[in-house]
Design a protein around this motif. Structure first.
Motif, PDB file in Angstrom:
ATOM      1  N   MET A  25      13.469  13.764   1.632  1.00  0.00           N
ATOM      2  CA  MET A  25      13.554  13.492   3.073  1.00  0.00           C
ATOM      3  C   MET A  25      14.988  13.676   3.588  1.00  0.00           C
ATOM      4  SD  MET A  25      11.135  10.171   3.548  1.00  0.00           S
ATOM      5  CE  MET A  25       9.401  10.156   3.102  1.00  0.00           C
TER       6      MET A  25
ATOM      7  N   ILE B 268      10.715  15.238   8.716  1.00  0.00           N
ATOM      8  CA  ILE B 268      10.579  15.366   7.254  1.00  0.00           C
ATOM      9  C   ILE B 268      10.590  16.856   6.887  1.00  0.00           C
ATOM     10  CG2 ILE B 268       9.059  15.001   5.250  1.00  0.00           C
ATOM     11  CD1 ILE B 268       8.194  12.360   6.529  1.00  0.00           C
TER      12      ILE B 268
ATOM     13  N   GLY C 155       4.634   4.075   5.089  1.00  0.00           N
ATOM     14  CA  GLY C 155       5.888   4.407   5.781  1.00  0.00           C
ATOM     15  C   GLY C 155       7.105   3.652   5.260  1.00  0.00           C
TER      16      GLY C 155
ATOM     17  N   VAL D  26       9.993   6.230   5.006  1.00  0.00           N
ATOM     18  CA  VAL D  26      10.387   6.691   6.345  1.00  0.00           C
ATOM     19  C   VAL D  26      11.165   5.585   7.073  1.00  0.00           C
ATOM     20  CG1 VAL D  26       9.384   7.126   8.636  1.00  0.00           C
ATOM     21  CG2 VAL D  26       8.594   8.432   6.657  1.00  0.00           C
TER      22      VAL D  26
ATOM     23  N   LYS E 267       0.829  -1.206   0.000  1.00  0.00           N
ATOM     24  CA  LYS E 267       0.000   0.000   0.000  1.00  0.00           C
ATOM     25  C   LYS E 267       0.871   1.266   0.000  1.00  0.00           C
ATOM     26  CE  LYS E 267      -4.060   1.731   2.433  1.00  0.00           C
ATOM     27  NZ  LYS E 267      -3.762   3.121   2.183  1.00  0.00           N
TER      28      LYS E 267
ATOM     29  N   VAL F  10       6.366  -0.135  15.358  1.00  0.00           N
ATOM     30  CA  VAL F  10       6.800   1.265  15.362  1.00  0.00           C
ATOM     31  C   VAL F  10       5.583   2.137  15.617  1.00  0.00           C
ATOM     32  CG1 VAL F  10       7.857   3.097  13.985  1.00  0.00           C
ATOM     33  CG2 VAL F  10       8.627   0.740  13.688  1.00  0.00           C
TER      34      VAL F  10
ATOM     35  N   PHE G  64       9.724   7.000  18.262  1.00  0.00           N
ATOM     36  CA  PHE G  64       9.918   6.410  16.929  1.00  0.00           C
ATOM     37  C   PHE G  64      11.354   5.891  16.812  1.00  0.00           C
ATOM     38  CE2 PHE G  64      11.657   6.951  12.659  1.00  0.00           C
ATOM     39  CZ  PHE G  64      10.792   6.161  11.920  1.00  0.00           C
TER      40      PHE G  64
ATOM     41  N   VAL H 249       8.262  12.129  13.370  1.00  0.00           N
ATOM     42  CA  VAL H 249       8.546  11.721  11.993  1.00  0.00           C
ATOM     43  C   VAL H 249       8.219  12.864  11.041  1.00  0.00           C
ATOM     44  CG1 VAL H 249       7.848  10.133  10.145  1.00  0.00           C
ATOM     45  CG2 VAL H 249       8.160   9.272  12.472  1.00  0.00           C
ATOM     46  N   GLN H 250       7.042  13.480  11.244  1.00  0.00           N
ATOM     47  CA  GLN H 250       6.649  14.585  10.364  1.00  0.00           C
ATOM     48  C   GLN H 250       7.516  15.825  10.582  1.00  0.00           C
ATOM     49  OE1 GLN H 250       2.557  14.098  11.542  1.00  0.00           O
ATOM     50  NE2 GLN H 250       3.071  12.049  10.804  1.00  0.00           N
TER      51      GLN H 250
ATOM     52  N   ASN I  11      11.154   9.793  -3.562  1.00  0.00           N
ATOM     53  CA  ASN I  11      11.122  10.988  -2.713  1.00  0.00           C
ATOM     54  C   ASN I  11      12.116  10.969  -1.556  1.00  0.00           C
ATOM     55  OD1 ASN I  11       9.839   9.192  -1.053  1.00  0.00           O
ATOM     56  ND2 ASN I  11       7.803  10.083  -1.293  1.00  0.00           N
TER      57      ASN I  11
ATOM     58  N   TYR J  38       2.997   5.371  16.039  1.00  0.00           N
ATOM     59  CA  TYR J  38       2.738   6.647  15.366  1.00  0.00           C
ATOM     60  C   TYR J  38       3.380   7.733  16.213  1.00  0.00           C
ATOM     61  CZ  TYR J  38       0.439  10.547  13.203  1.00  0.00           C
ATOM     62  OH  TYR J  38       0.211  11.712  12.538  1.00  0.00           O
ATOM     63  N   ASP J  39       4.167   8.600  15.606  1.00  0.00           N
ATOM     64  CA  ASP J  39       4.893   9.596  16.381  1.00  0.00           C
ATOM     65  C   ASP J  39       5.126  10.826  15.508  1.00  0.00           C
ATOM     66  OD1 ASP J  39       6.708  11.114  17.764  1.00  0.00           O
ATOM     67  OD2 ASP J  39       8.141   9.501  18.111  1.00  0.00           O
TER      68      ASP J  39
ATOM     69  N   GLY K 184       1.899   5.063   1.187  1.00  0.00           N
ATOM     70  CA  GLY K 184       1.808   5.895   2.383  1.00  0.00           C
ATOM     71  C   GLY K 184       1.874   5.181   3.722  1.00  0.00           C
TER      72      GLY K 184
ATOM     73  N   ASP L 288      11.780   3.450  -5.911  1.00  0.00           N
ATOM     74  CA  ASP L 288      10.380   3.799  -6.148  1.00  0.00           C
ATOM     75  C   ASP L 288      10.310   4.589  -7.464  1.00  0.00           C
ATOM     76  OD1 ASP L 288       7.788   4.590  -6.164  1.00  0.00           O
ATOM     77  OD2 ASP L 288       7.777   5.448  -4.150  1.00  0.00           O
TER      78      ASP L 288
HETATM   79  N1  LIG Z   1       5.691   6.060  12.533  1.00  0.00           N
HETATM   80  C1  LIG Z   1       5.147   7.160  12.005  1.00  0.00           C
HETATM   81  N2  LIG Z   1       4.586   8.101  12.785  1.00  0.00           N
HETATM   82  C2  LIG Z   1       4.020   9.205  12.254  1.00  0.00           C
HETATM   83  N3  LIG Z   1       3.942   9.453  10.945  1.00  0.00           N
HETATM   84  C3  LIG Z   1       4.487   8.552  10.113  1.00  0.00           C
HETATM   85  C4  LIG Z   1       5.127   7.368  10.578  1.00  0.00           C
HETATM   86  N4  LIG Z   1       5.559   6.665   9.492  1.00  0.00           N
HETATM   87  C5  LIG Z   1       5.209   7.386   8.409  1.00  0.00           C
HETATM   88  N5  LIG Z   1       4.574   8.519   8.770  1.00  0.00           N
HETATM   89  C6  LIG Z   1       3.969   9.542   7.886  1.00  0.00           C
HETATM   90  O1  LIG Z   1       3.430   8.896   6.748  1.00  0.00           O
HETATM   91  C7  LIG Z   1       3.833   9.570   5.574  1.00  0.00           C
HETATM   92  C8  LIG Z   1       4.053   8.554   4.478  1.00  0.00           C
HETATM   93  O2  LIG Z   1       5.255   7.861   4.755  1.00  0.00           O
HETATM   94  P1  LIG Z   1       6.184   7.348   3.573  1.00  0.00           P
HETATM   95  O3  LIG Z   1       6.382   8.392   2.547  1.00  0.00           O
HETATM   96  O4  LIG Z   1       7.378   6.748   4.200  1.00  0.00           O
HETATM   97  O5  LIG Z   1       5.238   6.195   2.997  1.00  0.00           O
HETATM   98  P2  LIG Z   1       5.513   5.252   1.755  1.00  0.00           P
HETATM   99  O6  LIG Z   1       4.937   3.927   2.111  1.00  0.00           O
HETATM  100  O7  LIG Z   1       6.944   5.295   1.389  1.00  0.00           O
HETATM  101  O8  LIG Z   1       4.636   5.978   0.639  1.00  0.00           O
HETATM  102  P3  LIG Z   1       4.716   5.795  -0.954  1.00  0.00           P
HETATM  103  O9  LIG Z   1       3.951   4.546  -1.243  1.00  0.00           O
HETATM  104  O10 LIG Z   1       4.054   7.020  -1.477  1.00  0.00           O
HETATM  105  O11 LIG Z   1       6.168   5.671  -1.333  1.00  0.00           O
HETATM  106  C9  LIG Z   1       5.075  10.341   5.934  1.00  0.00           C
HETATM  107  O12 LIG Z   1       5.150  11.526   5.220  1.00  0.00           O
HETATM  108  C10 LIG Z   1       4.944  10.597   7.390  1.00  0.00           C
HETATM  109  O13 LIG Z   1       4.300  11.834   7.546  1.00  0.00           O
END
Ligand SMILES: Nc1ncnc2c1ncn2[C@@H]1O[C@H](COP(=O)(O)OP(=O)(O)OP(=O)(O)O)[C@@H](O)[C@H]1O
Ligand SMILES: [Mg+2]
Length: 340
Positions: free
Chosen positions: A58, A277, A24, A27, A20, A267, A292, A273-274, A54, A269-270, A22, A49
């Motif tokens: 970061m 970024i 993480g 991150v 899926k 892990v 985190f 992380v934002q 992206n 939610y924290d 977004g 990717d």
């Molecule tokens: N543990 C966490 N706590 C809080 N926010 C988080 C955490 N992990 C990820 N995020 C938030 O989720 C957003 C999406 O994360 P990320 O870009 O790593 O996802 P992705 O799976 O790589 O997405 P994509 O599929 O678009 O590549 C980040 O911009 C961040 O704000």
């Protein structure tokens, strides 16, 4: 490394996928890389990717350096020349498509060439940030090793997408374990297509049919599948109940896909992380004391020890989250100490 992987590998390869968008993946791959580099491991993080790269943002790096887009378009042939410094000691980076259009549609041979070349890079850990979805681009990089990381969140949509990703992975793993034009490939393909007619065979059933037709061939791949154990990271967790979701995915994978999946960590939610970024820095550097960053430490230890130290259920690792997470969400003063 598995039978589909390549000789001459210098590093431990860790693909990070999720099915899926977004959830993480970026991150987690960024921060695992930075945290391992802080422990004196030489890490190269590779942005795979295609079409959605992206990591450079970061990391606070400009998107005008030579990256995989140049390699794909034959503007650079030496993979070593794509490796750039990140500003964090021991931590190097290979940029993704660098705004070249069409890289996500690269052919099989280009992808194989990337795989052959990246595994020759000299480092301790090569971390691969994969895109969302279950296309061959993600799947073929994921099956370079037997125990890639799968990032999920405690939402039903994430769990279902992770399941369909794993299904594509197992299908492709079996398919590529048989030679082109073999009968086994035809049986496999037909069995998957028959799902459209309402029959949903498990991979164990399909491999049994192959074994009945071509003795030994079903069992051979069934044995290979047993060594295939992806490892799950439950990201953006908010409570103990989230572990139930991971358990469901494990059951589905065992019953339908004939694979076992392990957990490698939880892990929470924290918000740090934002914040990180926004500052164009890995959270483990900007906020090393955040919950985190701390939650990545047991995961890193499990990566170092390989397959021996993974968890069969998330409940096996109460030290990862039970007390500290509860405290974090229920006690404002406790939370505040991380963001002074
Ligand atoms: N543990 C966490 N706590 C809080 N926010 C988080 C955490 N992990 C990820 N995020 C938030 O989720 C957003 C999406 O994360 P990320 O870009 O790593 O996802 P992705 O799976 O790589 O997405 P994509 O599929 O678009 O590549 C980040 O911009 C961040 O704000
Ligand atoms: Mg990403």
């Amino acid at each position: 490394m598995n039978i589909l992987a390549y000789s001459k590998c210098m590093a431990v390869v860790i693909p990070v996928a999720g099915g899926k968008g977004g959830v993480g993946k970026s991150v987690i791959s960024l921060n695992l890389s930075a945290a391992m580099a802080a422990q004196y491991k030489h890490v190269i993080l590779c942005d795979l990717d295609f079409g959605g790269a992206n990591l450079h943002t970061m990391l606070g790096l400009k998107n005008n350096q030579t990256g995989l887009g140049h390699f794909i378009n034959k503007l650079e042939t030496n993979m070593n020349n794509l490796v750039q410094a990140t500003g964090v000691p021991n931590f190097h980076f290979i940029a993704g498509d660098c705004l070249f259009p069409g890289t996500a549609n690269m052919d099989f041979f280009t992808k194989q060439k990337i795989i052959r070349e990246i595994v020759k890079l000299e480092c301790d850990y090569l971390i691969l940030d994969l895109g969302a979805g279950s296309a061959h681009n993600q799947v073929d990089f994921f099956i370079m090793t037997n125990n890639g990381l799968l990032v999920v969140t405690p939402e039903i949509t994430s769990i279902l997408n992770a399941y369909s990703f794993l299904k594509s992975v197992v299908y492709r793993f079996c398919y590529r374990s048989y030679s082109p034009k073999s009968n086994a490939r035809i049986i496999l393909k037909n069995a998957i297509l028959q799902r459209l007619e309402g029959r949903d065979y498990s991979f164990e059933q399909i491999l049994n049919v192959i074994d009945d037709t071509i003795p030994g061939e079903g069992k051979r791949v069934f044995e290979l599948l047993k060594q295939f154990r992806p490892r799950i990271i439950m990201n953006m967790g908010r409570s103990m109940q989230n572990t139930e979701m991971g358990y469901r995915l494990q059951q589905l994978a065992r019953n339908k896909l004939a694979i076992d999946i392990d957990f490698i960590g939880y892990v929470p939610y924290d918000e740090s992380v934002q914040f990180a970024i926004a500052q164009r820095q890995p959270a483990v550097i900007a906020y090393p004391n955040s919950i985190f960053s701390k939650s990545l430490l047991p995961i890193i230890q499990r990566i170092y020890t390989g397959g021996e130290n993974v968890l069969s259920t998330l409940q096996d690792a109460p030290e990862d989250f039970a007390d500290i997470v509860k405290e974090f969400y229920e006690n404002k003063a406790f939370r505040a100490q991380y963001y002074q």
